[in-house]
Design a protein around this motif. Sequence first.
Motif, PDB file in Angstrom:
ATOM      1  N   ILE A  42       0.804  -0.977   0.007  1.00  0.00           N
ATOM      2  CA  ILE A  42      -0.102  -0.140   0.001  1.00  0.00           C
ATOM      3  C   ILE A  42       0.995   1.305   0.077  1.00  0.00           C
ATOM      4  O   ILE A  42       1.892   1.253   0.528  1.00  0.00           O
ATOM      5  CB  ILE A  42      -0.946   0.221   1.384  1.00  0.00           C
ATOM      6  N   LEU A  43       0.643   2.164  -0.803  1.00  0.00           N
ATOM      7  CA  LEU A  43       1.449   3.446  -0.917  1.00  0.00           C
ATOM      8  C   LEU A  43       0.269   4.605  -0.196  1.00  0.00           C
ATOM      9  O   LEU A  43      -0.588   4.650  -0.788  1.00  0.00           O
ATOM     10  CB  LEU A  43       1.623   3.807  -2.145  1.00  0.00           C
ATOM     11  N   VAL A  44       0.976   5.458   0.348  1.00  0.00           N
ATOM     12  CA  VAL A  44       0.195   6.708   1.141  1.00  0.00           C
ATOM     13  C   VAL A  44       1.052   7.763   0.906  1.00  0.00           C
ATOM     14  O   VAL A  44       2.121   7.853   1.082  1.00  0.00           O
ATOM     15  CB  VAL A  44      -0.055   6.581   2.647  1.00  0.00           C
ATOM     16  N   HIS A  45       0.434   8.777   0.291  1.00  0.00           N
ATOM     17  CA  HIS A  45       1.058  10.355   0.012  1.00  0.00           C
ATOM     18  C   HIS A  45       0.319  11.253   0.332  1.00  0.00           C
ATOM     19  O   HIS A  45      -1.041  11.463   0.531  1.00  0.00           O
ATOM     20  CB  HIS A  45       1.326  10.194  -1.488  1.00  0.00           C
ATOM     21  N   GLY A  46       0.978  12.498   0.518  1.00  0.00           N
ATOM     22  CA  GLY A  46       0.460  13.844   1.042  1.00  0.00           C
ATOM     23  C   GLY A  46       0.775  14.647  -0.397  1.00  0.00           C
ATOM     24  O   GLY A  46       0.264  14.098  -1.604  1.00  0.00           O
ATOM     25  N   GLY A  47       1.210  15.689  -0.267  1.00  0.00           N
ATOM     26  CA  GLY A  47       1.364  16.677  -1.556  1.00  0.00           C
ATOM     27  C   GLY A  47       1.196  18.284  -0.872  1.00  0.00           C
ATOM     28  O   GLY A  47       0.942  18.875  -1.876  1.00  0.00           O
ATOM     29  N   GLY A  48       1.461  18.488   0.329  1.00  0.00           N
ATOM     30  CA  GLY A  48       1.304  19.717   0.805  1.00  0.00           C
ATOM     31  C   GLY A  48       2.015  20.824   0.140  1.00  0.00           C
ATOM     32  O   GLY A  48       1.547  22.055  -0.117  1.00  0.00           O
ATOM     33  N   LYS A  49       3.254  20.776  -0.316  1.00  0.00           N
ATOM     34  CA  LYS A  49       3.843  21.823  -0.972  1.00  0.00           C
ATOM     35  C   LYS A  49       3.230  22.270  -2.233  1.00  0.00           C
ATOM     36  O   LYS A  49       3.133  23.196  -2.895  1.00  0.00           O
ATOM     37  CB  LYS A  49       5.496  21.578  -1.355  1.00  0.00           C
ATOM     38  N   LEU A  50       2.933  20.861  -3.116  1.00  0.00           N
ATOM     39  CA  LEU A  50       2.054  21.410  -4.408  1.00  0.00           C
ATOM     40  C   LEU A  50       0.817  22.063  -3.987  1.00  0.00           C
ATOM     41  O   LEU A  50       0.202  22.744  -4.922  1.00  0.00           O
ATOM     42  CB  LEU A  50       1.875  20.094  -5.334  1.00  0.00           C
ATOM     43  N   ASP A 168       1.173  11.022   7.325  1.00  0.00           N
ATOM     44  CA  ASP A 168       1.857   9.966   8.219  1.00  0.00           C
ATOM     45  C   ASP A 168       0.903   9.269   9.147  1.00  0.00           C
ATOM     46  O   ASP A 168       1.122   7.881   9.385  1.00  0.00           O
ATOM     47  CB  ASP A 168       2.898  10.848   9.285  1.00  0.00           C
ATOM     48  N   THR A 169      -0.080   9.979   9.779  1.00  0.00           N
ATOM     49  CA  THR A 169      -1.332   9.312  10.524  1.00  0.00           C
ATOM     50  C   THR A 169      -2.007   8.238   9.695  1.00  0.00           C
ATOM     51  O   THR A 169      -2.198   7.155  10.169  1.00  0.00           O
ATOM     52  CB  THR A 169      -2.011  10.357  11.064  1.00  0.00           C
ATOM     53  N   LEU A 186       6.174  -1.071   7.847  1.00  0.00           N
ATOM     54  CA  LEU A 186       5.956   0.430   7.774  1.00  0.00           C
ATOM     55  C   LEU A 186       7.025   1.165   7.346  1.00  0.00           C
ATOM     56  O   LEU A 186       8.030   1.283   8.143  1.00  0.00           O
ATOM     57  CB  LEU A 186       4.926   0.958   8.812  1.00  0.00           C
ATOM     58  N   PHE A 187       7.245   1.685   6.088  1.00  0.00           N
ATOM     59  CA  PHE A 187       8.209   2.623   5.776  1.00  0.00           C
ATOM     60  C   PHE A 187       7.903   4.158   5.569  1.00  0.00           C
ATOM     61  O   PHE A 187       6.731   4.382   5.021  1.00  0.00           O
ATOM     62  CB  PHE A 187       8.604   2.199   4.352  1.00  0.00           C
ATOM     63  N   TYR A 188       8.441   5.058   6.064  1.00  0.00           N
ATOM     64  CA  TYR A 188       8.539   6.528   5.920  1.00  0.00           C
ATOM     65  C   TYR A 188       9.589   6.947   5.167  1.00  0.00           C
ATOM     66  O   TYR A 188      10.691   6.964   5.663  1.00  0.00           O
ATOM     67  CB  TYR A 188       8.359   7.128   7.698  1.00  0.00           C
ATOM     68  N   CYS A 189       9.252   7.408   3.883  1.00  0.00           N
ATOM     69  CA  CYS A 189      10.207   7.836   2.852  1.00  0.00           C
ATOM     70  C   CYS A 189      10.113   9.078   2.854  1.00  0.00           C
ATOM     71  O   CYS A 189       9.162   9.740   2.469  1.00  0.00           O
ATOM     72  CB  CYS A 189       9.900   7.100   1.812  1.00  0.00           C
ATOM     73  N   PHE A 190      11.322   9.964   3.170  1.00  0.00           N
ATOM     74  CA  PHE A 190      11.174  11.289   2.756  1.00  0.00           C
ATOM     75  C   PHE A 190      12.594  11.864   2.443  1.00  0.00           C
ATOM     76  O   PHE A 190      13.535  10.859   2.038  1.00  0.00           O
ATOM     77  CB  PHE A 190      10.995  12.040   4.102  1.00  0.00           C
ATOM     78  N   GLU A 191      12.875  13.192   2.431  1.00  0.00           N
ATOM     79  CA  GLU A 191      14.319  13.496   1.869  1.00  0.00           C
ATOM     80  C   GLU A 191      15.731  13.350   2.745  1.00  0.00           C
ATOM     81  O   GLU A 191      16.757  13.150   2.116  1.00  0.00           O
ATOM     82  CB  GLU A 191      14.249  15.051   1.596  1.00  0.00           C
ATOM     83  N   LYS A 192      15.273  13.045   3.815  1.00  0.00           N
ATOM     84  CA  LYS A 192      16.737  12.537   4.881  1.00  0.00           C
ATOM     85  C   LYS A 192      16.859  11.002   4.897  1.00  0.00           C
ATOM     86  O   LYS A 192      16.083  10.314   4.628  1.00  0.00           O
ATOM     87  CB  LYS A 192      16.250  13.175   6.246  1.00  0.00           C
ATOM     88  N   ALA A 193      18.117  10.765   5.348  1.00  0.00           N
ATOM     89  CA  ALA A 193      18.541   9.589   5.339  1.00  0.00           C
ATOM     90  C   ALA A 193      18.233   8.762   6.364  1.00  0.00           C
ATOM     91  O   ALA A 193      18.292   7.602   6.616  1.00  0.00           O
ATOM     92  CB  ALA A 193      20.205   9.352   5.245  1.00  0.00           C
ATOM     93  N   GLN A 232       6.422   9.967  16.730  1.00  0.00           N
ATOM     94  CA  GLN A 232       5.149   9.480  17.420  1.00  0.00           C
ATOM     95  C   GLN A 232       4.270   8.572  16.829  1.00  0.00           C
ATOM     96  O   GLN A 232       3.816   7.534  17.307  1.00  0.00           O
ATOM     97  CB  GLN A 232       4.349  10.981  18.173  1.00  0.00           C
ATOM     98  N   ASN A 233       4.081   8.832  15.382  1.00  0.00           N
ATOM     99  CA  ASN A 233       3.196   7.789  14.771  1.00  0.00           C
ATOM    100  C   ASN A 233       4.023   6.402  14.719  1.00  0.00           C
ATOM    101  O   ASN A 233       3.426   5.400  14.909  1.00  0.00           O
ATOM    102  CB  ASN A 233       3.141   8.495  13.492  1.00  0.00           C
ATOM    103  N   CYS A 234       5.348   6.599  14.480  1.00  0.00           N
ATOM    104  CA  CYS A 234       6.196   5.322  14.283  1.00  0.00           C
ATOM    105  C   CYS A 234       5.929   4.431  15.441  1.00  0.00           C
ATOM    106  O   CYS A 234       5.893   3.235  15.180  1.00  0.00           O
ATOM    107  CB  CYS A 234       7.559   5.619  14.143  1.00  0.00           C
ATOM    108  N   PHE A 235       5.918   4.958  16.791  1.00  0.00           N
ATOM    109  CA  PHE A 235       5.868   4.178  17.939  1.00  0.00           C
ATOM    110  C   PHE A 235       4.584   3.775  18.266  1.00  0.00           C
ATOM    111  O   PHE A 235       4.320   2.718  18.734  1.00  0.00           O
ATOM    112  CB  PHE A 235       6.682   4.999  19.180  1.00  0.00           C
ATOM    113  N   TYR A 236       3.651   4.758  17.940  1.00  0.00           N
ATOM    114  CA  TYR A 236       2.194   4.479  18.093  1.00  0.00           C
ATOM    115  C   TYR A 236       2.051   2.971  17.078  1.00  0.00           C
ATOM    116  O   TYR A 236       1.320   2.170  17.524  1.00  0.00           O
ATOM    117  CB  TYR A 236       1.384   5.324  17.496  1.00  0.00           C
ATOM    118  N   ALA A 237       2.630   3.033  15.888  1.00  0.00           N
ATOM    119  CA  ALA A 237       2.298   1.653  15.214  1.00  0.00           C
ATOM    120  C   ALA A 237       3.093   0.694  15.664  1.00  0.00           C
ATOM    121  O   ALA A 237       2.280  -0.335  15.552  1.00  0.00           O
ATOM    122  CB  ALA A 237       3.098   2.228  13.680  1.00  0.00           C
ATOM    123  N   LEU A 238       4.271   0.648  16.282  1.00  0.00           N
ATOM    124  CA  LEU A 238       4.791  -0.269  16.859  1.00  0.00           C
ATOM    125  C   LEU A 238       3.964  -0.963  18.118  1.00  0.00           C
ATOM    126  O   LEU A 238       3.779  -2.074  18.148  1.00  0.00           O
ATOM    127  CB  LEU A 238       6.056  -0.023  17.045  1.00  0.00           C
TER     128      LEU A 238
END
Length: 265
Positions: A42-50, A168-169, A186-193, A232-238
């Motif tokens: 499953i893929l989840v996306h936002g797009g706030g900047k656009l 994220d939620t 669950l993977f949170y992909c963003f611009e940081k490593a 917070q979302n990550c640990f709530y998921a775990l």
Amino acid sequence: MKTPPSGAGGINIVKIGGNVIENEQELDAFLTLFAQLPEPKILVHGGGKLASEMAKKLDIPIKMTQGRRITDVETLDVITMVYGGKVNKNIVAKLQAKKCNAIGLSGADGNTILSVKRPVKDVDFGFVGDVVAVNTEVITSLLSAGLTPVFCAITHDKNGQLLNTNADTIACEIARSLTENHEVTLFYCFEKAGVLKNVSDENSVIKEINLEEYRKLVENGTVSEGMLPKLQNCFYALEGGVHRVQLGKPAMLNPNETEFTSLSL
């Protein structure tokens, strides 16, 4: 923490951040990796900047407080157009070209994600939704049919009202809801490593963080601002039974990649 069900099939849930979505080359590279992930996924996306760019073009004021968007009627219209239309369908079309049979959804489609309008306390966030239920039956039926759901960051209240909801939620809530019958990653992909010891040093990735270490990082200020609600979302998921949570650049979807942050309780 729930124990993953015996014999449960694995499922990957990936949330992709706006900084990747708005860069055509980075988005294409990410979608290539996502398409190569084994199903179900499953893929989840936002797009706030656009959405902000579109609002400026339409001369609609962008209202923010504490880094969060105020969603009035006009802003909700823009978000619906951008998230549910342009971004979602663009991603679905690109995934189809990569032999991934994707289907674009909001939380209103199939009554998949039900929310309530956030109550007014210190701030009135407008038409912002807090998730109260995920329809796992519908999502599972789509996955069983060989489809890959692509959710935008819009939910509904089942009374005809769409609601802007944190992506994220949404990813976290979907992940938690599927743990009864799946071993969920669950993977949170963003611009940081990953989570960085020093925000200005991309090489300072903290490879592993457990709940105790996370609390220390919050106390000493290493984790702050936008990273705080993400973790917070990550640990709530775990805590809800998700088997594994990872944060980092899209490259972490490659099984040979080692540069990311892995979270555990």
